[in-house]
Scaffold this motif. Structure first.
Motif, mmCIF file in Angstrom:
data_model
loop_
_atom_site.group_PDB
_atom_site.id
_atom_site.type_symbol
_atom_site.label_atom_id
_atom_site.label_comp_id
_atom_site.label_asym_id
_atom_site.label_seq_id
_atom_site.Cartn_x
_atom_site.Cartn_y
_atom_site.Cartn_z
ATOM 1 N N LEU A 160 0.815 -1.109 -0.011
ATOM 2 C CA LEU A 160 -0.025 0.103 -0.003
ATOM 3 C C LEU A 160 0.886 1.425 -0.092
ATOM 4 C CD1 LEU A 160 -2.718 -1.004 2.489
ATOM 5 C CD2 LEU A 160 -2.933 -1.025 -0.100
ATOM 6 N N GLU A 161 1.756 1.229 0.783
ATOM 7 C CA GLU A 161 2.938 2.320 0.813
ATOM 8 C C GLU A 161 3.643 2.614 -0.721
ATOM 9 O OE1 GLU A 161 5.625 1.402 3.900
ATOM 10 O OE2 GLU A 161 4.091 1.754 5.297
ATOM 11 N N PHE A 162 3.958 1.504 -1.472
ATOM 12 C CA PHE A 162 4.354 1.531 -2.681
ATOM 13 C C PHE A 162 3.494 2.006 -3.514
ATOM 14 C CE2 PHE A 162 4.809 -0.770 -6.666
ATOM 15 C CZ PHE A 162 6.167 -0.416 -7.202
ATOM 16 N N LYS A 163 2.261 1.763 -3.580
ATOM 17 C CA LYS A 163 1.262 2.040 -4.451
ATOM 18 C C LYS A 163 1.128 3.688 -4.094
ATOM 19 C CE LYS A 163 -3.559 2.183 -5.833
ATOM 20 N NZ LYS A 163 -4.970 1.558 -5.582
ATOM 21 N N ALA A 164 1.115 4.143 -2.983
ATOM 22 C CA ALA A 164 0.871 5.586 -2.729
ATOM 23 C C ALA A 164 2.088 6.434 -3.337
ATOM 24 C CB ALA A 164 0.752 5.788 -1.293
ATOM 25 N N LEU A 165 3.203 5.758 -3.121
ATOM 26 C CA LEU A 165 4.307 6.349 -3.462
ATOM 27 C C LEU A 165 4.365 6.689 -5.228
ATOM 28 C CD1 LEU A 165 6.972 7.754 -3.038
ATOM 29 C CD2 LEU A 165 8.133 5.541 -3.215
ATOM 30 N N ALA A 166 4.158 5.404 -5.731
ATOM 31 C CA ALA A 166 3.816 5.321 -7.358
ATOM 32 C C ALA A 166 2.761 6.365 -7.758
ATOM 33 C CB ALA A 166 3.437 3.981 -7.736
ATOM 34 N N VAL A 167 1.641 6.330 -7.076
ATOM 35 C CA VAL A 167 0.518 7.423 -7.666
ATOM 36 C C VAL A 167 0.972 8.859 -7.169
ATOM 37 C CG1 VAL A 167 -1.719 8.190 -7.060
ATOM 38 C CG2 VAL A 167 -1.355 5.675 -7.236
ATOM 39 N N THR A 168 1.541 8.893 -6.285
ATOM 40 C CA THR A 168 2.247 10.466 -6.118
ATOM 41 C C THR A 168 3.066 10.818 -6.970
ATOM 42 O OG1 THR A 168 1.862 10.303 -3.701
ATOM 43 C CG2 THR A 168 3.488 11.910 -4.474
ATOM 44 N N HIS A 169 3.976 10.032 -7.479
ATOM 45 C CA HIS A 169 4.876 10.111 -8.413
ATOM 46 C C HIS A 169 4.654 9.737 -9.932
ATOM 47 C CE1 HIS A 169 7.547 11.945 -5.486
ATOM 48 N NE2 HIS A 169 7.215 10.988 -4.794
ATOM 49 N N ARG A 170 3.302 9.484 -10.063
ATOM 50 C CA ARG A 170 3.077 8.870 -11.312
ATOM 51 C C ARG A 170 3.609 9.557 -12.753
ATOM 52 N NH1 ARG A 170 -2.384 10.289 -9.342
ATOM 53 N NH2 ARG A 170 -2.994 11.923 -10.055
ATOM 54 N N HIS A 171 3.531 10.808 -12.762
ATOM 55 C CA HIS A 171 3.947 11.583 -13.976
ATOM 56 C C HIS A 171 5.671 11.297 -14.184
ATOM 57 C CE1 HIS A 171 0.218 13.529 -13.968
ATOM 58 N NE2 HIS A 171 0.388 13.814 -12.845
ATOM 59 N N VAL A 172 6.330 11.293 -13.042
ATOM 60 C CA VAL A 172 7.853 10.832 -13.140
ATOM 61 C C VAL A 172 8.181 9.685 -13.709
ATOM 62 C CG1 VAL A 172 9.982 10.763 -11.974
ATOM 63 C CG2 VAL A 172 8.660 12.525 -11.490
ATOM 64 N N ILE A 173 7.285 8.817 -13.005
ATOM 65 C CA ILE A 173 7.376 7.323 -13.789
ATOM 66 C C ILE A 173 6.867 7.181 -15.259
ATOM 67 C CG2 ILE A 173 6.278 4.994 -13.463
ATOM 68 C CD1 ILE A 173 5.776 5.690 -10.570
ATOM 69 N N LYS A 174 5.903 8.052 -15.558
ATOM 70 C CA LYS A 174 5.476 7.885 -17.074
ATOM 71 C C LYS A 174 6.713 8.520 -18.018
ATOM 72 C CE LYS A 174 2.711 7.917 -20.528
ATOM 73 N NZ LYS A 174 2.252 6.803 -21.268
ATOM 74 N N ASN A 175 7.148 9.659 -17.475
ATOM 75 C CA ASN A 175 8.194 10.272 -18.222
ATOM 76 C C ASN A 175 9.423 9.253 -18.269
ATOM 77 O OD1 ASN A 175 7.014 12.558 -18.889
ATOM 78 N ND2 ASN A 175 7.890 13.715 -17.042
ATOM 79 N N TYR A 176 9.815 8.639 -17.499
ATOM 80 C CA TYR A 176 11.208 7.800 -17.562
ATOM 81 C C TYR A 176 10.782 6.450 -17.759
ATOM 82 C CZ TYR A 176 13.839 11.586 -15.441
ATOM 83 O OH TYR A 176 14.404 12.759 -15.189
ATOM 84 N N LEU A 177 9.732 5.665 -17.492
ATOM 85 C CA LEU A 177 9.458 4.383 -17.887
ATOM 86 C C LEU A 177 8.347 4.121 -18.797
ATOM 87 C CD1 LEU A 177 9.666 2.765 -14.171
ATOM 88 C CD2 LEU A 177 11.509 3.029 -15.811
ATOM 89 N N ASN A 178 7.675 5.454 -19.214
ATOM 90 C CA ASN A 178 6.670 5.251 -20.351
ATOM 91 C C ASN A 178 5.757 4.188 -19.771
ATOM 92 O OD1 ASN A 178 5.320 6.128 -22.381
ATOM 93 N ND2 ASN A 178 5.945 4.391 -23.819
ATOM 94 N N VAL A 179 5.369 4.423 -18.337
ATOM 95 C CA VAL A 179 4.261 3.462 -17.494
ATOM 96 C C VAL A 179 3.071 4.093 -17.085
ATOM 97 C CG1 VAL A 179 3.931 1.875 -15.742
ATOM 98 C CG2 VAL A 179 5.840 1.504 -17.046
ATOM 99 N N SER A 180 1.978 4.013 -17.417
ATOM 100 C CA SER A 180 0.775 4.908 -16.752
ATOM 101 C C SER A 180 0.314 4.409 -15.503
ATOM 102 C CB SER A 180 -0.226 4.873 -17.859
ATOM 103 O OG SER A 180 0.036 5.444 -19.116
ATOM 104 N N ILE A 181 0.293 5.038 -14.377
ATOM 105 C CA ILE A 181 -0.016 4.689 -13.107
ATOM 106 C C ILE A 181 -1.431 5.359 -12.717
ATOM 107 C CG2 ILE A 181 0.568 4.696 -10.861
ATOM 108 C CD1 ILE A 181 2.495 2.901 -12.398
ATOM 109 N N SER A 182 -2.215 4.627 -12.301
ATOM 110 C CA SER A 182 -3.625 5.385 -11.870
ATOM 111 C C SER A 182 -4.030 4.860 -10.526
ATOM 112 C CB SER A 182 -4.700 5.242 -12.933
ATOM 113 O OG SER A 182 -5.164 3.754 -12.852
ATOM 114 N N GLU A 183 -4.925 5.474 -9.967
ATOM 115 C CA GLU A 183 -5.535 5.353 -8.517
ATOM 116 C C GLU A 183 -6.137 3.694 -8.726
ATOM 117 O OE1 GLU A 183 -5.871 6.165 -5.555
ATOM 118 O OE2 GLU A 183 -4.813 8.466 -5.747
ATOM 119 N N LYS A 184 -6.806 3.278 -9.906
ATOM 120 C CA LYS A 184 -7.504 1.993 -10.184
ATOM 121 C C LYS A 184 -6.657 0.746 -10.165
ATOM 122 C CE LYS A 184 -11.103 4.584 -12.751
ATOM 123 N NZ LYS A 184 -11.849 4.479 -13.968
ATOM 124 N N LEU A 185 -5.387 1.014 -10.470
ATOM 125 C CA LEU A 185 -4.465 -0.213 -10.483
ATOM 126 C C LEU A 185 -4.226 -0.870 -8.969
ATOM 127 C CD1 LEU A 185 -1.806 0.866 -12.893
ATOM 128 C CD2 LEU A 185 -3.453 -0.801 -13.341
#
Length: 67
Positions: free
Chosen positions: A21-46
């Motif tokens: 759950l902590e990992f998900k919260a961190l990923a959702v918070t930084h989803r734009h950075v993850i999208k820029n570097y890894l080209n992976v879309s992260i959403s609350e629904k995942l």
């Protein structure tokens, strides 16, 4: 994001585990950075497991291309 924490042998994690759950919260918070570097879309629904899987797959693919 430390994906290696999820690769511990003989340890099973569930999406409801505190670390996940902590990992998900961190990923959702930084989803734009993850999208820029890894080209992976992260959403609350995942689920946390889906986020870890998508991120790991993309990270390992990137490492193979850079090697």
């Amino acid at each position: 994001m430390n994906l290696l924490q999820f690769l511990t042998p003989d340890v099973q994690l569930r999406g409801s585990d505190e670390k996940m759950l902590e990992f998900k919260a961190l990923a959702v918070t930084h989803r734009h950075v993850i999208k820029n570097y890894l080209n992976v879309s992260i959403s609350e629904k995942l689920t946390p497991v889906a986020i870890a899987s998508k991120s790991a797959t993309s990270t390992f693919t990137l490492q193979l291309h850079l090697a």
